[in-house]
Enzyme design. Structure first.
Site, PDB file in Angstrom:
ATOM      1  N   TYR A 294       3.847  -4.552  -2.281  1.00 55.50           N
ATOM      2  CA  TYR A 294       3.891  -3.938  -1.472  1.00 55.50           C
ATOM      3  C   TYR A 294       4.488  -2.690  -1.548  1.00 55.50           C
ATOM      4  O   TYR A 294       4.178  -2.145  -1.008  1.00 55.50           O
ATOM      5  CB  TYR A 294       3.492  -4.881  -0.331  1.00 55.50           C
ATOM      6  CG  TYR A 294       2.771  -3.989   1.073  1.00 55.50           C
ATOM      7  CD1 TYR A 294       1.351  -3.983   0.557  1.00 55.50           C
ATOM      8  CD2 TYR A 294       3.413  -3.724   1.776  1.00 55.50           C
ATOM      9  CE1 TYR A 294       1.096  -3.002   1.887  1.00 55.50           C
ATOM     10  CE2 TYR A 294       2.736  -3.823   3.217  1.00 55.50           C
ATOM     11  CZ  TYR A 294       1.336  -2.519   2.287  1.00 55.50           C
ATOM     12  OH  TYR A 294       0.618  -2.157   3.764  1.00 55.50           O
TER      13      TYR A 294
ATOM     14  N   LYS B  58       4.772   1.337  -1.452  1.00 52.88           N
ATOM     15  CA  LYS B  58       4.461   2.442  -0.608  1.00 52.88           C
ATOM     16  C   LYS B  58       5.786   3.009   0.019  1.00 52.88           C
ATOM     17  O   LYS B  58       5.943   3.654   0.308  1.00 52.88           O
ATOM     18  CB  LYS B  58       4.676   1.404   1.074  1.00 52.88           C
ATOM     19  CG  LYS B  58       3.331  -0.002   1.473  1.00 52.88           C
ATOM     20  CD  LYS B  58       2.630   1.850   1.613  1.00 52.88           C
ATOM     21  CE  LYS B  58       0.778   0.963   1.846  1.00 52.88           C
ATOM     22  NZ  LYS B  58      -0.244   1.649   2.324  1.00 52.88           N
TER      23      LYS B  58
END
Length: 238
Positions: free
Chosen positions: A156, A160
């Site tokens: 993640y 990001k």
């Protein structure tokens, strides 16, 4: 900005995307609004809440924004029916938590697809026409995880951080073409994905507050850009 802009919001079927779509519909009552997500049923619910007697047009488009062919077809449909976007919100994404040593290649690639590749594909489909016109706003929804790493977030955070970097490059390349690019880094925000977590919604930011910050960005005159927004719950990160 003109009173009836064309607006595209991805990941608009629930949570933060739905809150952003509703806020934009309130801000621009005559807008031509395109709501994009995989769930046609959920999009229909959000579309009804965006209309609410405000006029304008609300179109729903079921699309997997990680699929280049599907994105191309969706963008062509939007521009044919509604026109070139004045505001593009790349909100599609999905949280995934697992330690680095346990994360599989497929899980890693899946997070890159939904949180980074999607924004690239959708932007490449819409932004060239915005640049030719010489105006527009691109809002990329990254995360606190896109500027501060934490354990159990290998895939993640990588995705990001990638979106944060992509936003910076877009800003550098598009600033002379009249297109503003803003990267938003929300901390913990209450959305349906937190249900069952055991964490109280009061410990998190309301999605409507994040949407309100984005409204402040698009209200600015064309000579000013907000490059980044960092939003956190008042007590800090979870």
């Amino acid at each position: 900005m003109k009173k009836s802009p064309v607006i595209v919001v991805t990941g608009a079927s629930q949570g933060l995307g739905a809150a952003i779509a509703r806020a934009l519909a309130r801000e621009f009552p005559g807008a031509r609004l395109a709501l994009v997500a995989r769930s046609a049923r959920n999009l229909a619910v959000v579309a009804r809440s965006c209309r609410m007697g405000r006029g304008g047009t609300v179109a729903t488009l079921a699309c997997d924004v990680t699929d280049a062919v599907a994105v191309g077809a969706m963008a062509a449909d939007v521009q044919k029916r509604l026109g070139v976007p004045s505001i593009l919100v790349n909100n599609a994404g999905k949280f995934f938590g697992r330690p680095f040593l346990e994360t599989t290649a497929a899980e890693f690639e899946g997070q890159l697809d939904v949180n980074l590749r999607s924004a690239f594909l959708v932007s490449r489909a819409f932004v060239p026409a915005m640049a030719r016109r010489g105006s527009g706003d691109v809002i990329n929804i990254s995360s606190i995880a896109g500027r501060q790493a934490y354990p159990n977030g290998a895939a993640y955070c990588a995705a990001k951080y990638g979106l944060t970097g992509l936003s910076a490059v877009m800003r550098a390349e598009l600033k002379d073409k009249g297109v503003r690019v803003c990267c938003v880094h929300p901390g913990a925000t209450w959305t349906p994905s937190w249900k069952g977590s055991g964490i109280s919604p009061r410990r998190m930011m309301p999605a409507d507050d994040v949407a309100a910050a984005i409204m402040a960005v698009v209200r600015l005159g064309p000579r000013t850009v907000v490059e980044e927004i960092v939003l956190r719950p008042l007590p800090g990160d979870i």
